[in-house]
Design a protein around this motif. Sequence first.
Motif, PDB file in Angstrom:
ATOM      1  N   LYS A 100     -12.102   2.628   3.756  1.00  0.00           N
ATOM      2  CA  LYS A 100     -11.042   1.637   3.586  1.00  0.00           C
ATOM      3  C   LYS A 100     -11.201   0.909   2.258  1.00  0.00           C
ATOM      4  O   LYS A 100     -12.284   0.438   1.922  1.00  0.00           O
ATOM      5  CB  LYS A 100     -11.050   0.643   4.742  1.00  0.00           C
ATOM      6  CG  LYS A 100     -10.705   1.266   6.089  1.00  0.00           C
ATOM      7  CD  LYS A 100     -10.683   0.233   7.210  1.00  0.00           C
ATOM      8  CE  LYS A 100     -10.303   0.872   8.536  1.00  0.00           C
ATOM      9  NZ  LYS A 100     -10.273  -0.120   9.642  1.00  0.00           N
ATOM     10  N   LEU A 101     -10.088   0.821   1.527  1.00  0.00           N
ATOM     11  CA  LEU A 101     -10.083   0.122   0.246  1.00  0.00           C
ATOM     12  C   LEU A 101      -9.049  -0.993   0.272  1.00  0.00           C
ATOM     13  O   LEU A 101      -7.925  -0.807   0.756  1.00  0.00           O
ATOM     14  CB  LEU A 101      -9.757   1.083  -0.896  1.00  0.00           C
ATOM     15  CG  LEU A 101     -10.740   2.224  -1.157  1.00  0.00           C
ATOM     16  CD1 LEU A 101     -10.217   3.109  -2.288  1.00  0.00           C
ATOM     17  CD2 LEU A 101     -12.118   1.675  -1.507  1.00  0.00           C
ATOM     18  N   SER A 102      -9.426  -2.142  -0.249  1.00  0.00           N
ATOM     19  CA  SER A 102      -8.500  -3.265  -0.367  1.00  0.00           C
ATOM     20  C   SER A 102      -7.715  -3.113  -1.674  1.00  0.00           C
ATOM     21  O   SER A 102      -8.302  -2.931  -2.740  1.00  0.00           O
ATOM     22  CB  SER A 102      -9.280  -4.580  -0.378  1.00  0.00           C
ATOM     23  OG  SER A 102      -8.421  -5.672  -0.666  1.00  0.00           O
ATOM     24  N   GLY A 111       0.575  -4.165   4.844  1.00  0.00           N
ATOM     25  CA  GLY A 111      -0.806  -4.589   4.734  1.00  0.00           C
ATOM     26  C   GLY A 111      -1.370  -4.346   3.352  1.00  0.00           C
ATOM     27  O   GLY A 111      -0.678  -3.907   2.431  1.00  0.00           O
ATOM     28  N   SER A 112      -2.648  -4.609   3.187  1.00  0.00           N
ATOM     29  CA  SER A 112      -3.297  -4.458   1.885  1.00  0.00           C
ATOM     30  C   SER A 112      -4.473  -3.489   1.930  1.00  0.00           C
ATOM     31  O   SER A 112      -5.237  -3.387   0.972  1.00  0.00           O
ATOM     32  CB  SER A 112      -3.788  -5.824   1.390  1.00  0.00           C
ATOM     33  OG  SER A 112      -4.689  -6.397   2.317  1.00  0.00           O
ATOM     34  N   THR A 113      -4.615  -2.766   3.036  1.00  0.00           N
ATOM     35  CA  THR A 113      -5.738  -1.838   3.190  1.00  0.00           C
ATOM     36  C   THR A 113      -5.266  -0.396   3.083  1.00  0.00           C
ATOM     37  O   THR A 113      -4.377   0.038   3.818  1.00  0.00           O
ATOM     38  CB  THR A 113      -6.435  -2.034   4.545  1.00  0.00           C
ATOM     39  OG1 THR A 113      -6.907  -3.378   4.635  1.00  0.00           O
ATOM     40  CG2 THR A 113      -7.604  -1.061   4.682  1.00  0.00           C
ATOM     41  N   TYR A 114      -5.877   0.332   2.161  1.00  0.00           N
ATOM     42  CA  TYR A 114      -5.577   1.756   2.003  1.00  0.00           C
ATOM     43  C   TYR A 114      -6.734   2.565   2.581  1.00  0.00           C
ATOM     44  O   TYR A 114      -7.907   2.248   2.357  1.00  0.00           O
ATOM     45  CB  TYR A 114      -5.392   2.117   0.533  1.00  0.00           C
ATOM     46  CG  TYR A 114      -5.170   3.602   0.316  1.00  0.00           C
ATOM     47  CD1 TYR A 114      -3.959   4.195   0.636  1.00  0.00           C
ATOM     48  CD2 TYR A 114      -6.196   4.414  -0.170  1.00  0.00           C
ATOM     49  CE1 TYR A 114      -3.752   5.560   0.476  1.00  0.00           C
ATOM     50  CE2 TYR A 114      -5.999   5.782  -0.338  1.00  0.00           C
ATOM     51  CZ  TYR A 114      -4.776   6.346  -0.017  1.00  0.00           C
ATOM     52  OH  TYR A 114      -4.592   7.697  -0.171  1.00  0.00           O
ATOM     53  N   PRO A 133      -5.616  -4.817  -4.381  1.00  0.00           N
ATOM     54  CA  PRO A 133      -5.281  -6.168  -4.869  1.00  0.00           C
ATOM     55  C   PRO A 133      -3.852  -6.253  -5.381  1.00  0.00           C
ATOM     56  O   PRO A 133      -3.289  -5.263  -5.857  1.00  0.00           O
ATOM     57  CB  PRO A 133      -6.280  -6.375  -6.016  1.00  0.00           C
ATOM     58  CG  PRO A 133      -6.531  -4.995  -6.536  1.00  0.00           C
ATOM     59  CD  PRO A 133      -6.495  -4.097  -5.320  1.00  0.00           C
ATOM     60  N   VAL A 169       0.860  -1.188   0.000  1.00  0.00           N
ATOM     61  CA  VAL A 169       0.000   0.000   0.000  1.00  0.00           C
ATOM     62  C   VAL A 169       0.894   1.235   0.000  1.00  0.00           C
ATOM     63  O   VAL A 169       1.868   1.314   0.746  1.00  0.00           O
ATOM     64  CB  VAL A 169      -0.930   0.002   1.234  1.00  0.00           C
ATOM     65  CG1 VAL A 169      -1.648   1.338   1.358  1.00  0.00           C
ATOM     66  CG2 VAL A 169      -1.929  -1.134   1.133  1.00  0.00           C
ATOM     67  N   TYR A 203      -3.183   3.710  10.434  1.00  0.00           N
ATOM     68  CA  TYR A 203      -3.094   2.350   9.910  1.00  0.00           C
ATOM     69  C   TYR A 203      -2.835   1.305  10.987  1.00  0.00           C
ATOM     70  O   TYR A 203      -2.670   0.125  10.681  1.00  0.00           O
ATOM     71  CB  TYR A 203      -1.983   2.288   8.850  1.00  0.00           C
ATOM     72  CG  TYR A 203      -2.372   2.936   7.536  1.00  0.00           C
ATOM     73  CD1 TYR A 203      -3.064   2.220   6.556  1.00  0.00           C
ATOM     74  CD2 TYR A 203      -2.057   4.266   7.273  1.00  0.00           C
ATOM     75  CE1 TYR A 203      -3.424   2.807   5.352  1.00  0.00           C
ATOM     76  CE2 TYR A 203      -2.419   4.871   6.070  1.00  0.00           C
ATOM     77  CZ  TYR A 203      -3.096   4.136   5.117  1.00  0.00           C
ATOM     78  OH  TYR A 203      -3.452   4.723   3.922  1.00  0.00           O
ATOM     79  N   GLN A 222     -12.526  -5.074  -6.856  1.00  0.00           N
ATOM     80  CA  GLN A 222     -11.971  -5.614  -5.619  1.00  0.00           C
ATOM     81  C   GLN A 222     -12.774  -5.149  -4.415  1.00  0.00           C
ATOM     82  O   GLN A 222     -12.925  -5.881  -3.428  1.00  0.00           O
ATOM     83  CB  GLN A 222     -10.511  -5.180  -5.475  1.00  0.00           C
ATOM     84  CG  GLN A 222      -9.829  -5.583  -4.183  1.00  0.00           C
ATOM     85  CD  GLN A 222      -9.473  -7.054  -4.119  1.00  0.00           C
ATOM     86  OE1 GLN A 222      -9.557  -7.759  -5.129  1.00  0.00           O
ATOM     87  NE2 GLN A 222      -9.074  -7.531  -2.947  1.00  0.00           N
ATOM     88  N   ASN A 223     -13.293  -3.922  -4.495  1.00  0.00           N
ATOM     89  CA  ASN A 223     -14.003  -3.327  -3.357  1.00  0.00           C
ATOM     90  C   ASN A 223     -15.509  -3.229  -3.572  1.00  0.00           C
ATOM     91  O   ASN A 223     -16.208  -2.567  -2.796  1.00  0.00           O
ATOM     92  CB  ASN A 223     -13.409  -1.941  -3.084  1.00  0.00           C
ATOM     93  CG  ASN A 223     -11.988  -2.028  -2.552  1.00  0.00           C
ATOM     94  OD1 ASN A 223     -11.779  -2.240  -1.366  1.00  0.00           O
ATOM     95  ND2 ASN A 223     -11.008  -1.876  -3.453  1.00  0.00           N
TER      96      ASN A 223
END
Length: 441
Positions: free
Chosen positions: A113-115, A72-75, A117, A26, A43, A100-101
Amino acid sequence: MIKKLLLLLISVCMVLMTPIIACAQVIHEVKPGDSLTKISKQYKINKDDLAKLNGLAKNTQLVLGQAMMIPGSTYIVQKGDSIWEIANRHAISEITLMRQNHLKSRVITPGQKLSIPRPPKMNIWTGTYFVPKDRNTNAWMLNNYKKTLTSIFVFEYRSDEQGNIIETPENQAHKIAWKENLPPFATLTNLSEKGFDPNLTNRLISTTWLRQKFVNNIYSLLESHDYKGVVIDFEQVKTKDRANLNQFIKELASKLHPAGMEVMMAVPPKEGDQMPSYSAGYDYRTLGKYLDRMFLMTYDWHWPGGPSGPIAPIDRVKATLDYAVSVVEKSKLMLGIPQYAYDWVIGTNKRSGSAYSTQHAIDLYTGYQSSVHYNESAAAPWFRYVDNKGNLHEVWFEDPRSLLVKFRLVRQYGLAGMGCWHLGLTMPQTEKMLLEEFNVH
């Protein structure tokens, strides 16, 4: 030119990194009011780990536009963000991010929060130029960076006009490399007291008997020093030597391959057989038939002796790859990644530049509190600062945004792998991002 300049100007930055076991893909772009403390709380990560991951001192004051890698993978969406900007920063499409979201529109709000990919890891071959130091430093560096490497290219050996190889004090670098399971290659250049010397190249490869002697001496060097192979780094080869260079590489491969040795070559970027005309001496198609790997020097479109600008603008990198994959097997191609910064003094009649590590660029823009700008068309960051003599400087470098775009090109074009100039110039983010994107083998 670049290697000679860098050897004179760069001292290797060796920052021992404590591993952080987390996905670090991220990328957070610093906004007004951001700090290490604020971002770490947002975060929910340790502030000191965040600083270490990004090559920063624990209490560094961040600057606007700075790219921060986040484990991590969360923005977390920031004020002013857009779907396009977030997707572009992470080298994915808007559609991919939205799917993805499960987003039905491009409307997003701060705090959302956005995942992010990430594609499955790809297996690649990596190599880097290695400038030997003392034995202890060699051992430390190779051990510290071995997870990101397949091999090293010991820099550098030269030849005199009679085809005799001039020894370099490598302080057991090749033995240490084998111990770390990093097959070493000897880098052979056409450097002389004049710099990269096309006339020396012409002399060595244009005459049959001297070319054969030269090939035999290269073989003897590899055999006596237990090198896996050779990296030929002959720069500024003249057009008139095109056929000679092809014949040299053919004869060299014929000599080395039966002994299990490999032949690699570093070549300048080309967008067609005669584009640019001054690189017509390098025949990608023919060279590719005999080489085990071809290292594309996809950088230095701007250099210290010219006007300031992006070192590796992404459109030129893509154009080079488009041509390369059309005439050379993809499984032989390596993408060159610039792991250094260029610093120009501007605003004067005569511009001049210098080179240093990417980490030093980070230290400079945080030290001078200079905002970092990102050129979207070139996919390259830059900043300006005024030194203590009142001179205005402009610096172009690489950061997580620009690196991720280049890493994804390796996947997109199905290349064998990538490499850089040279080991020790990278920033901590580079190693972390590399290991998240690829399986190095």
